[in-house]
Design an enzyme around this catalytic site. Structure first.
Site, PDB file in Angstrom:
ATOM      1  N   CYS A   5       6.686   3.889  -2.344  1.00 57.23           N
ATOM      2  CA  CYS A   5       7.439   4.267  -0.751  1.00 57.23           C
ATOM      3  C   CYS A   5       8.454   5.393  -0.710  1.00 57.23           C
ATOM      4  CB  CYS A   5       7.453   3.136   0.052  1.00 57.23           C
ATOM      5  SG  CYS A   5       9.069   2.202  -0.495  1.00 57.23           S
TER       6      CYS A   5
ATOM      7  N   HIS B 250      11.111  -1.499   2.303  1.00 61.96           N
ATOM      8  CA  HIS B 250      10.098  -0.613   2.510  1.00 61.96           C
ATOM      9  C   HIS B 250      10.261   0.557   3.247  1.00 61.96           C
ATOM     10  CE1 HIS B 250       5.983   0.778   1.888  1.00 61.96           C
ATOM     11  NE2 HIS B 250       5.567   0.804   3.211  1.00 61.96           N
TER      12      HIS B 250
ATOM     13  N   HIS C   9       2.407   6.210   4.267  1.00 63.68           N
ATOM     14  CA  HIS C   9       3.436   5.381   3.329  1.00 63.68           C
ATOM     15  C   HIS C   9       2.558   5.033   2.041  1.00 63.68           C
ATOM     16  CE1 HIS C   9       2.006   1.022   4.165  1.00 63.68           C
ATOM     17  NE2 HIS C   9       0.924   1.760   4.427  1.00 63.68           N
TER      18      HIS C   9
END
Length: 138
Positions: A52, A101, A113
């Site tokens: 990420c 994240h 993402h």
């Protein structure tokens, strides 16, 4: 010899077109969008595979902005902005201090993402119940 699963078909959810206003954020989104379907690779930060924060770091590096390769650091490397002022290219974070994240806001309620091992760089709707904050690199 086993073959890797092909990248999934595009998400059928409505997708906002990439922004074209020429802003740094719009440019970073355009870079990231080129890598839809790229495999998630833990610690990855290149077109061969992204995690990420590697995806957001790579996209912004291509437009001249340096970010660290850790979500908790990226959380602190941009200006924090209220969710109602969200612009394409802003980073959206999960977890305490943004540590869990990060995704790159595309527009139209969507983000791009690199979600987890076994998945691919993909688009999804922003789940505001999970977001702890937003930052704007640059």
């Amino acid at each position: 010899e086993p073959q890797a699963d092909p990248a999934p078909a595009a998400d059928p959810a409505p997708v906002a077109p990439p922004p074209t206003d020429g802003s740094i954020g719009a440019q970073a989104v355009a870079v990231a969008m080129q890598y839809l379907g790229t495999p998630y690779v833990w610690g990855g930060a290149s077109p061969g595979g992204f995690d990420c924060s590697g995806l957001t770091m790579y996209a912004y590096a291509q437009v001249g902005i340096s970010l660290s390769h850790y979500t908790g650091d990226q959380w602190n490397e941009g200006a924090h902005v209220p969710a109602d002022q969200l612009l394409p290219g802003d980073l959206v974070f999960w977890g305490p201090g943004g540590s869990r994240h990060v995704g790159l806001y595309v527009g139209g309620g969507m983000m791009i993402h690199a979600p987890y091992t076994g998945a691919w760089v993909s688009l999804r709707r922003v789940d505001w119940s999970m977001i702890v904050g937003v930052s704007r690199p640059g």
